[in-house]
Motif scaffolding. Structure first.
Motif, PDB file in Angstrom:
ATOM      1  N   PHE A  82      61.073  43.749  64.328  1.00 35.93           N
ATOM      2  CA  PHE A  82      61.679  42.422  64.353  1.00 35.93           C
ATOM      3  C   PHE A  82      61.833  41.918  62.926  1.00 35.93           C
ATOM      4  O   PHE A  82      60.954  42.091  62.089  1.00 35.93           O
ATOM      5  N   THR A  83      62.973  41.296  62.677  1.00 38.64           N
ATOM      6  CA  THR A  83      63.262  40.729  61.366  1.00 38.64           C
ATOM      7  C   THR A  83      63.735  39.299  61.531  1.00 38.64           C
ATOM      8  O   THR A  83      64.564  39.006  62.403  1.00 38.64           O
ATOM      9  N   PHE A  84      63.197  38.401  60.693  1.00 41.85           N
ATOM     10  CA  PHE A  84      63.572  36.984  60.723  1.00 41.85           C
ATOM     11  C   PHE A  84      64.235  36.611  59.403  1.00 41.85           C
ATOM     12  O   PHE A  84      63.867  37.128  58.345  1.00 41.85           O
ATOM     13  N   TYR A  85      65.196  35.704  59.482  1.00 36.14           N
ATOM     14  CA  TYR A  85      65.968  35.279  58.314  1.00 36.14           C
ATOM     15  C   TYR A  85      65.859  33.769  58.155  1.00 36.14           C
ATOM     16  O   TYR A  85      65.821  33.022  59.141  1.00 36.14           O
ATOM     17  N   SER A  86      65.830  33.308  56.898  1.00 36.73           N
ATOM     18  CA  SER A  86      65.686  31.881  56.619  1.00 36.73           C
ATOM     19  C   SER A  86      66.661  31.443  55.538  1.00 36.73           C
ATOM     20  O   SER A  86      67.248  32.269  54.830  1.00 36.73           O
ATOM     21  N   ASP A  87      66.797  30.138  55.408  1.00 43.13           N
ATOM     22  CA  ASP A  87      67.660  29.541  54.395  1.00 43.13           C
ATOM     23  C   ASP A  87      66.855  29.265  53.128  1.00 43.13           C
ATOM     24  O   ASP A  87      65.739  28.731  53.195  1.00 43.13           O
ATOM     25  N   VAL A  88      67.402  29.619  51.986  1.00 43.68           N
ATOM     26  CA  VAL A  88      66.690  29.445  50.718  1.00 43.68           C
ATOM     27  C   VAL A  88      66.378  27.979  50.454  1.00 43.68           C
ATOM     28  O   VAL A  88      65.258  27.622  50.061  1.00 43.68           O
ATOM     29  N   ASN A  89      67.345  27.101  50.675  1.00 41.32           N
ATOM     30  CA  ASN A  89      67.133  25.683  50.401  1.00 41.32           C
ATOM     31  C   ASN A  89      66.055  25.094  51.304  1.00 41.32           C
ATOM     32  O   ASN A  89      65.248  24.261  50.865  1.00 41.32           O
ATOM     33  N   GLU A  90      66.048  25.513  52.560  1.00 46.14           N
ATOM     34  CA  GLU A  90      65.009  25.028  53.471  1.00 46.14           C
ATOM     35  C   GLU A  90      63.630  25.514  53.034  1.00 46.14           C
ATOM     36  O   GLU A  90      62.642  24.778  53.120  1.00 46.14           O
ATOM     37  N   PHE A  91      63.564  26.755  52.572  1.00 48.82           N
ATOM     38  CA  PHE A  91      62.303  27.280  52.055  1.00 48.82           C
ATOM     39  C   PHE A  91      61.842  26.461  50.849  1.00 48.82           C
ATOM     40  O   PHE A  91      60.660  26.092  50.754  1.00 48.82           O
ATOM     41  N   ASN A  92      62.755  26.165  49.942  1.00 47.92           N
ATOM     42  CA  ASN A  92      62.403  25.393  48.750  1.00 47.92           C
ATOM     43  C   ASN A  92      61.872  24.015  49.117  1.00 47.92           C
ATOM     44  O   ASN A  92      60.900  23.530  48.515  1.00 47.92           O
ATOM     45  N   LEU A  93      62.492  23.364  50.089  1.00 48.96           N
ATOM     46  CA  LEU A  93      62.040  22.041  50.511  1.00 48.96           C
ATOM     47  C   LEU A  93      60.661  22.110  51.156  1.00 48.96           C
ATOM     48  O   LEU A  93      59.803  21.267  50.899  1.00 48.96           O
ATOM     49  N   LEU A  94      60.466  23.126  51.976  1.00 52.31           N
ATOM     50  CA  LEU A  94      59.203  23.250  52.703  1.00 52.31           C
ATOM     51  C   LEU A  94      58.038  23.548  51.782  1.00 52.31           C
ATOM     52  O   LEU A  94      56.944  22.984  51.931  1.00 52.31           O
ATOM     53  N   TYR A  95      58.268  24.439  50.795  1.00 53.39           N
ATOM     54  CA  TYR A  95      57.168  24.882  49.936  1.00 53.39           C
ATOM     55  C   TYR A  95      57.254  24.323  48.511  1.00 53.39           C
ATOM     56  O   TYR A  95      56.500  24.748  47.641  1.00 53.39           O
ATOM     57  N   LYS A  96      58.171  23.388  48.294  1.00 50.45           N
ATOM     58  CA  LYS A  96      58.332  22.740  46.990  1.00 50.45           C
ATOM     59  C   LYS A  96      58.548  23.781  45.885  1.00 50.45           C
ATOM     60  O   LYS A  96      57.879  23.791  44.865  1.00 50.45           O
ATOM     61  N   SER A  98      61.774  26.404  43.849  1.00 48.91           N
ATOM     62  CA  SER A  98      63.108  26.257  43.261  1.00 48.91           C
ATOM     63  C   SER A  98      63.817  27.607  43.166  1.00 48.91           C
ATOM     64  O   SER A  98      64.423  27.930  42.149  1.00 48.91           O
ATOM     65  N   PHE A  99      63.738  28.388  44.237  1.00 47.16           N
ATOM     66  CA  PHE A  99      64.380  29.701  44.235  1.00 47.16           C
ATOM     67  C   PHE A  99      65.896  29.567  44.330  1.00 47.16           C
ATOM     68  O   PHE A  99      66.421  28.685  45.012  1.00 47.16           O
ATOM     69  N   THR A 100      66.584  30.456  43.647  1.00 51.78           N
ATOM     70  CA  THR A 100      68.028  30.595  43.782  1.00 51.78           C
ATOM     71  C   THR A 100      68.354  32.081  43.868  1.00 51.78           C
ATOM     72  O   THR A 100      67.713  32.907  43.214  1.00 51.78           O
ATOM     73  N   ILE A 101      69.335  32.434  44.701  1.00 51.29           N
ATOM     74  CA  ILE A 101      69.775  33.812  44.834  1.00 51.29           C
ATOM     75  C   ILE A 101      71.274  33.831  44.600  1.00 51.29           C
ATOM     76  O   ILE A 101      72.026  33.191  45.335  1.00 51.29           O
ATOM     77  N   ARG A 102      71.705  34.538  43.595  1.00 51.35           N
ATOM     78  CA  ARG A 102      73.121  34.559  43.243  1.00 51.35           C
ATOM     79  C   ARG A 102      73.970  35.073  44.404  1.00 51.35           C
ATOM     80  O   ARG A 102      73.768  36.160  44.917  1.00 51.35           O
ATOM     81  N   TYR A 126      58.107  37.012  53.174  1.00 51.25           N
ATOM     82  CA  TYR A 126      58.676  37.191  51.845  1.00 51.25           C
ATOM     83  C   TYR A 126      59.105  35.863  51.215  1.00 51.25           C
ATOM     84  O   TYR A 126      59.484  34.918  51.909  1.00 51.25           O
ATOM     85  N   PHE A 127      59.066  35.853  49.892  1.00 49.96           N
ATOM     86  CA  PHE A 127      59.732  34.813  49.129  1.00 49.96           C
ATOM     87  C   PHE A 127      61.228  35.117  49.118  1.00 49.96           C
ATOM     88  O   PHE A 127      61.643  36.254  49.366  1.00 49.96           O
ATOM     89  N   PRO A 128      62.063  34.128  48.809  1.00 49.75           N
ATOM     90  CA  PRO A 128      63.511  34.379  48.756  1.00 49.75           C
ATOM     91  C   PRO A 128      63.922  35.488  47.791  1.00 49.75           C
ATOM     92  O   PRO A 128      64.961  36.120  47.986  1.00 49.75           O
ATOM     93  N   ASP A 129      63.117  35.751  46.748  1.00 50.09           N
ATOM     94  CA  ASP A 129      63.474  36.805  45.802  1.00 50.09           C
ATOM     95  C   ASP A 129      63.018  38.190  46.262  1.00 50.09           C
ATOM     96  O   ASP A 129      63.214  39.184  45.557  1.00 50.09           O
ATOM     97  N   GLY A 130      62.406  38.268  47.439  1.00 51.92           N
ATOM     98  CA  GLY A 130      61.991  39.552  47.985  1.00 51.92           C
ATOM     99  C   GLY A 130      60.547  39.904  47.738  1.00 51.92           C
ATOM    100  O   GLY A 130      60.035  40.866  48.329  1.00 51.92           O
ATOM    101  N   ASN A 131      59.854  39.158  46.881  1.00 53.21           N
ATOM    102  CA  ASN A 131      58.439  39.418  46.660  1.00 53.21           C
ATOM    103  C   ASN A 131      57.626  38.998  47.883  1.00 53.21           C
ATOM    104  O   ASN A 131      58.015  38.095  48.634  1.00 53.21           O
TER     105      ASN A 131
END
Length: 208
Positions: A82-96, A98-102, A126-131
């Motif tokens: 199973f794989t889950f996908y999320s929105d970067v901006n929502e992640f940033n708001l939730l965890y305070k 500032s990730f950006t993905i080109r 995962y973090f938005p950058d894959g770490n």
């Protein structure tokens, strides 16, 4: 962990069991027959070989939210990756953060395996950058093994061990500032760790 049991509640009553591809509509996390009220939707289909049914869920903007597979036509027994996908901006708001993905606004946020309806093996967040954000291990649906949480730079925030769903052994918190000792789910001790620093070739406590 994201629980999929809520998502699957009532699917039997809204799906055509023998269809190769069937739509499922959700209002929040509840199945609905009213397309106008739907906040997301999903499709599933049986693979040509074996009794495996694939499942994909999307938001109303057709962004992929989740993929997985089941071993039964009622989609009651998750089986496979199973794989889950999320929105970067929502992640940033939730965890305070500032990730950006080109060129992207979405990322793989969690993945792991089910075997006959229960979590098995390693599940990763995962973090938005894959770490890796969090790593946990399961045996027959229970946490069993290393549990690790990291900051965005790979520094350990929480580390410990589970045994059959219960904390066991040494646990470290707040970037190794707090140590707890657990024995089969029972907290034995808790202490602050005194860090040491080196000054002119000698080791001294920060409290000295």
């Amino acid at each position: 962990m994201k629980k999929i049991s809520v998502l699957l509640f009532g699917i039997f009553f809204y799906c055509v069991a023998n269809a190769q591809v069937a739509p499922i509509y959700f209002y929040g996390n509840q199945v609905t027959q009213d397309k106008d009220k739907a906040t997301s939707y999903a499709v599933y289909g049986k693979l040509s070989t074996g009794d495996i049914y694939t499942f994909k869920r999307f938001d109303l903007y057709d962004n992929l939210l989740q993929t997985g597979s089941f071993s039964d036509e009622l989609l009651a027994v998750p089986h496979g990756k199973f794989t889950f996908y999320s929105d970067v901006n929502e992640f940033n708001l939730l965890y305070k953060q500032s990730f950006t993905i080109r060129g992207k606004t979405r990322f793989v946020s969690q993945e792991g395996n089910f075997v006959n309806g229960v979590e098995q093996g390693k599940w990763l967040l995962y973090f938005p950058d894959g770490n890796i954000f969090n790593s946990q291990e399961f045996i027959d649906g229970k946490l069993d093994g290393k549990f690790l949480t990291f900051d965005r730079y790979g520094k350990s925030i929480v580390s410990g061990n589970y045994a059959l769903g219960e904390k066991d052994g040494e646990w470290l918190f707040e970037k190794e500032k707090i140590r707890e000792i657990w024995n089969k789910g029972v907290l034995v001790s808790r202490e602050k760790i005194k860090k040491s620093k080196q000054i002119k070739g000698t080791i001294q406590s920060k409290n000295n």
